[in-house]
Design a protein around this motif. Structure first.
Motif, short mmCIF file in Angstrom:
data_model
loop_
_atom_site.label_atom_id
_atom_site.label_comp_id
_atom_site.label_asym_id
_atom_site.label_seq_id
_atom_site.Cartn_x
_atom_site.Cartn_y
_atom_site.Cartn_z
N VAL A 99 0.83 -1.21 0.00
CA VAL A 99 0.00 0.00 0.00
C VAL A 99 0.87 1.26 0.00
CG1 VAL A 99 -1.72 1.34 1.28
CG2 VAL A 99 -1.91 -1.16 1.19
N GLY A 100 1.83 1.32 0.90
CA GLY A 100 2.67 2.51 1.00
C GLY A 100 3.44 2.78 -0.27
N THR A 101 3.93 1.73 -0.92
CA THR A 101 4.67 1.90 -2.17
C THR A 101 3.76 2.40 -3.28
OG1 THR A 101 6.27 0.20 -1.53
CG2 THR A 101 6.07 0.69 -3.88
N ALA A 102 2.57 1.82 -3.38
CA ALA A 102 1.62 2.26 -4.42
C ALA A 102 1.27 3.73 -4.26
CB ALA A 102 0.36 1.40 -4.37
N TRP A 103 1.20 4.20 -3.01
CA TRP A 103 0.85 5.59 -2.75
C TRP A 103 2.07 6.49 -2.61
CZ3 TRP A 103 -3.55 8.59 -0.77
CH2 TRP A 103 -4.77 8.09 -1.22
N ASP A 104 3.26 5.91 -2.67
CA ASP A 104 4.50 6.68 -2.53
C ASP A 104 4.45 7.51 -1.23
OD1 ASP A 104 7.03 7.41 -3.32
OD2 ASP A 104 6.36 9.13 -4.50
N ALA A 105 4.04 6.86 -0.15
CA ALA A 105 3.90 7.51 1.15
C ALA A 105 5.21 7.32 1.92
CB ALA A 105 2.73 6.91 1.92
N LEU A 151 -5.69 -4.35 -5.99
CA LEU A 151 -6.78 -3.63 -5.34
C LEU A 151 -6.48 -2.15 -5.22
CD1 LEU A 151 -9.52 -3.81 -3.90
CD2 LEU A 151 -8.28 -4.34 -1.79
N VAL A 152 -5.25 -1.82 -4.84
CA VAL A 152 -4.90 -0.41 -4.60
C VAL A 152 -4.69 0.35 -5.90
CG1 VAL A 152 -3.16 1.10 -3.57
CG2 VAL A 152 -3.94 -0.92 -2.32
N ASP A 176 -9.14 -10.06 6.16
CA ASP A 176 -8.16 -9.34 6.98
C ASP A 176 -7.22 -8.50 6.11
OD1 ASP A 176 -9.30 -10.41 9.22
OD2 ASP A 176 -7.75 -11.92 9.55
N MET A 177 -6.86 -9.00 4.93
CA MET A 177 -6.02 -8.21 4.03
C MET A 177 -6.73 -6.94 3.58
SD MET A 177 -3.60 -10.51 1.58
CE MET A 177 -4.90 -11.44 0.79
N VAL A 178 -8.02 -7.05 3.30
CA VAL A 178 -8.77 -5.88 2.84
C VAL A 178 -8.89 -4.85 3.95
CG1 VAL A 178 -10.98 -5.06 1.96
CG2 VAL A 178 -10.00 -7.17 1.06
N HIS A 179 -9.18 -5.30 5.17
CA HIS A 179 -9.22 -4.36 6.30
C HIS A 179 -7.87 -3.67 6.51
CE1 HIS A 179 -13.26 -4.93 7.82
NE2 HIS A 179 -13.13 -6.24 7.74
N LEU A 180 -6.80 -4.44 6.45
CA LEU A 180 -5.47 -3.88 6.65
C LEU A 180 -5.12 -2.90 5.52
CD1 LEU A 180 -2.97 -3.99 8.50
CD2 LEU A 180 -2.12 -5.88 7.09
N THR A 181 -5.52 -3.24 4.32
CA THR A 181 -5.31 -2.33 3.18
C THR A 181 -6.00 -0.99 3.43
OG1 THR A 181 -5.05 -4.15 1.61
CG2 THR A 181 -5.70 -2.01 0.71
N MET A 183 -6.84 0.36 6.23
CA MET A 183 -6.17 1.06 7.33
C MET A 183 -4.97 1.87 6.84
SD MET A 183 -4.68 -0.86 10.68
CE MET A 183 -6.22 -1.79 10.77
N TYR A 184 -4.17 1.24 5.98
CA TYR A 184 -2.96 1.93 5.52
C TYR A 184 -3.20 2.80 4.30
CZ TYR A 184 -0.43 0.22 9.38
OH TYR A 184 -0.01 0.03 10.67
N LEU A 185 -4.31 2.63 3.61
CA LEU A 185 -4.73 3.65 2.64
C LEU A 185 -5.05 4.95 3.39
CD1 LEU A 185 -7.01 1.65 0.19
CD2 LEU A 185 -4.86 2.80 -0.39
N ALA A 186 -5.74 4.82 4.54
CA ALA A 186 -6.05 6.01 5.34
C ALA A 186 -4.77 6.67 5.84
CB ALA A 186 -6.94 5.62 6.52
N THR A 187 -3.80 5.85 6.28
CA THR A 187 -2.53 6.41 6.75
C THR A 187 -1.81 7.11 5.61
OG1 THR A 187 -2.36 4.59 8.32
CG2 THR A 187 -0.38 5.86 7.92
N SER A 188 -1.76 6.49 4.45
CA SER A 188 -1.08 7.08 3.30
C SER A 188 -1.73 8.39 2.89
CB SER A 188 -1.09 6.11 2.12
OG SER A 188 -0.33 4.96 2.40
#
Length: 205
Positions: A99-105, A151-152, A176-181, A183-188
């Motif tokens: 997730v972080g890599t896809a968003w370059d966060a 997904l991202v 669980d993967m979707v929930h975790l995704t 969570m870190y989309l929100a963080t990004s």
């Protein structure tokens, strides 16, 4: 030992003011204490810095102090997921780094490269997620990365990628993967909206 960035090296708040520079209300002051006792200690244990060298909160933690209700709610979500996820710690880090890599966060990548190292994810996989290569991944690592990356980036998951993830992790693991995704989309989103900077990633030991 965690290296804490110099307080004056950059504007660690990004577009947000540092909470140390503000006249905080009682709830914000309480939130700062909570973040130091919990999030900063977890970060230290995981090898990344949640504070600068004077103890000022950096990364998303400064933002959580400014909006305590949202910050506490988010951190409850994180804690619940950590306690109840069916995914192993290394696979969780595959998801988060994807997730972080896809968003370059930047800060998310910085923090979770170090968390990934602390839970035993190989440098081959860490680097592969960041460069787009799955050479040397296990079947589970590849299935998790492909599922989350689709997904991202594309907002959908092809049938074959979904089937591979479900075969590796079962229905609960995919949930669980979707929930975790999420969570870190929100963080990004938080990190990128406010241009929150990150320390440099130290070289692998």
């Amino acid at each position: 030992m965690t290296h804490h960035p110099a307080a004056d090296a950059t504007d660690w708040g990004g577009r947000l003011p540092r909470n140390e520079t503000l006249d905080l209300d009682n709830d914000q002051q309480a939130a700062v204490g909570e973040l130091h006792r919990r999030a900063a200690r977890w970060a230290e244990h995981s090898g990344f810095a949640a504070t600068d060298d004077r103890g000022g909160l950096i990364g998303p933690f400064n933002a959580f102090a400014l909006r305590p209700g949202q910050g506490r709610g988010f951190n409850r979500w994180v804690a619940n997921d950590q306690q109840n996820s069916s995914l192993s710690a290394p696979i969780r880090e595959v998801v988060i780094l994807t997730v972080g890599t896809a968003w370059d966060a930047d800060y998310e990548i910085y923090a979770h490269v170090l968390v990934a190292r602390s839970v035993g994810l190989s440098e081959t996989v860490i680097e592969g997620i960041r460069t787009g290569s799955t050479d040397g991944f296990t079947a589970a690592e590849r299935a998790a990365h492909r599922f989350v990356d689709e997904l991202v980036r594309n907002h959908r998951v092809p049938d074959d990628v979904y089937a591979a993830a479900e075969a590796e992790f079962g229905r609960d693991g995919v949930l669980d993967m979707v929930h975790l995704t999420g969570m870190y989309l929100a963080t990004s989103a938080l990190l990128n909206a406010f241009e929150v900077p990150a320390p440099e990633i130290p070289p692998a030991p």
